[in-house]
Design an enzyme around this catalytic site. Sequence first.
Site, PDB file in Angstrom:
ATOM      1  N   LYS A   1       0.848  -1.205   0.000  1.00 18.69           N
ATOM      2  CA  LYS A   1       0.000   0.000   0.000  1.00 18.69           C
ATOM      3  C   LYS A   1       0.883   1.254   0.000  1.00 18.69           C
ATOM      4  CE  LYS A   1      -0.231  -0.235   5.053  1.00 18.69           C
ATOM      5  NZ  LYS A   1      -1.019  -0.734   6.200  1.00 18.69           N
TER       6      LYS A   1
ATOM      7  N   TYR B   1      14.964  30.043   9.023  1.00 16.28           N
ATOM      8  CA  TYR B   1      13.707  30.649   9.479  1.00 16.28           C
ATOM      9  C   TYR B   1      13.592  30.619  10.999  1.00 16.28           C
ATOM     10  CZ  TYR B   1      11.565  30.714   4.825  1.00 16.28           C
ATOM     11  OH  TYR B   1      11.257  30.963   3.523  1.00 16.28           O
TER      12      TYR B   1
HETATM   13  C1  LIG Z   1      -0.182  -1.704   6.894  1.00 19.16           C
HETATM   14  C2  LIG Z   1      -0.724  -2.997   7.394  1.00 19.16           C
HETATM   15  C3  LIG Z   1       0.115  -4.119   7.520  1.00 19.16           C
HETATM   16  C4  LIG Z   1       1.618  -4.052   7.366  1.00 19.16           C
HETATM   17  O1  LIG Z   1       2.182  -3.556   8.563  1.00 19.16           O
HETATM   18  P1  LIG Z   1       3.765  -3.439   8.801  1.00 19.16           P
HETATM   19  O2  LIG Z   1       3.890  -3.008  10.194  1.00 19.16           O
HETATM   20  O3  LIG Z   1       4.249  -2.428   7.812  1.00 19.16           O
HETATM   21  O4  LIG Z   1       4.363  -4.770   8.532  1.00 19.16           O
HETATM   22  C5  LIG Z   1      -0.465  -5.332   7.850  1.00 19.16           C
HETATM   23  N1  LIG Z   1      -1.803  -5.434   8.082  1.00 19.16           N
HETATM   24  C6  LIG Z   1      -2.624  -4.356   8.004  1.00 19.16           C
HETATM   25  C7  LIG Z   1      -4.062  -4.523   8.284  1.00 19.16           C
HETATM   26  C8  LIG Z   1      -2.116  -3.108   7.666  1.00 19.16           C
HETATM   27  O5  LIG Z   1      -2.925  -2.040   7.622  1.00 19.16           O
END
Ligand SMILES: *Cc1c(COP(=O)(O)O)cnc(C)c1O
Length: 359
Positions: free
Chosen positions: A38, A252
């Site tokens: 994702k 800044y």
């Molecule tokens: C993002 C996500 C993962 C992966 O998690 P990591 O900590 O990056 O391994 C697994 N399961 C769900 C439901 C997620 O939203």
Amino acid sequence: MPNRTDGPDAEISLPVVVDNYRALGAFAPQTECGAVVKADAYGHGALQVSKALYAAGCRTFFVAYPHEGMEVRKAVGDDAVIHVFNGITETDCPLFEAARLSAVCNREEEIHLWLSSGLQTGYVLHFDTGMNRLGLNSDQVSDIAALTKQHPPTLVMSHLACADQPQNEMNAKQLDRFRKIAQHFPSARKSLCSTGGIYIGPEYHFDLLRPGIGLYGGGPARPPGLKLTPALTLTAPILSVFDVGEDETIGYGASFTVKRPMTLATVALGYADGYLRSASNFGFGMRNGVPCPIMGRVSMDLITVDVSDLEERPSPGDRIEFIGPKAGLEIQAEAAGSIGYELTSRLGGRICKSWRTEE
Ligand SMILES: *Cc1c(COP(=O)(O)O)cnc(C)c1O
């Protein structure tokens, strides 16, 4: 990006992602290892990462949105399953059909929608076992089992709230709840672990692992013997090198006052590139193995670092590493009060990304 002035670059090593995938898989040899890609594979390029992992044998992918799933489908074969974490709505059904995506149902309405949609790819039930964020209510498991008896889900999953803390008692509590839920769906496969969960113990592994951050070489402390390597190296070119004397201030808000004469370098990287503004006065760059602390505020396009400790005065065009083998992802993220996940997934459109396909 044609004719671009020299700017920030991120190089992603696909063999490193594949090695990390294999290392996680070897750590739990009885269980299938999927891949969470994702948010453009946490900024590493979902298309490129999915293609490399598919070639390495990965057959289960997870994304948050159906449009992300469409992208992954372009990279993988028909035999790969792509699950969409954020669920399904009526308007999304054509996308699910076109890319043969599998919906993770987080609410009962989504189960009804899936069952009446005629979609053929299988679906997932996500139960909330204590995260209290998203997922079906564990108390309704009997009703949901009855509802899905004719067309059972292919996968039942839940998500751990404290997977990064193996000692946290939440883990055992969620495991216990998940086991009870799982009994109601004998034909479905089960999945509980993101990266951190894999390290807690084999009783958490079930049939399918869902690592994300571990594939990219970040995440919580790893058990001894499990080696993962950061896959992304972010560097930025120096635009200017100059000296400042005592009592001068930097950037800044004049948030840093110089206490001794210093050599500074200003680099082409800023919060518009996704670099965290909270790294102001705390983050660091690395050059030739020497830390170059961030001085003053991170601005939109520029960061100023202290290069006084370098053996050789750098020149414009020389590059400073901000994430990579020397500037460790999680160390760098922590300096900005964040986590590796946020740092890489935010890396933005002005960063020129390239992918290495050989070691
Ligand atoms: C993002 C996500 C993962 C992966 O998690 P990591 O900590 O990056 O391994 C697994 N399961 C769900 C439901 C997620 O939203």
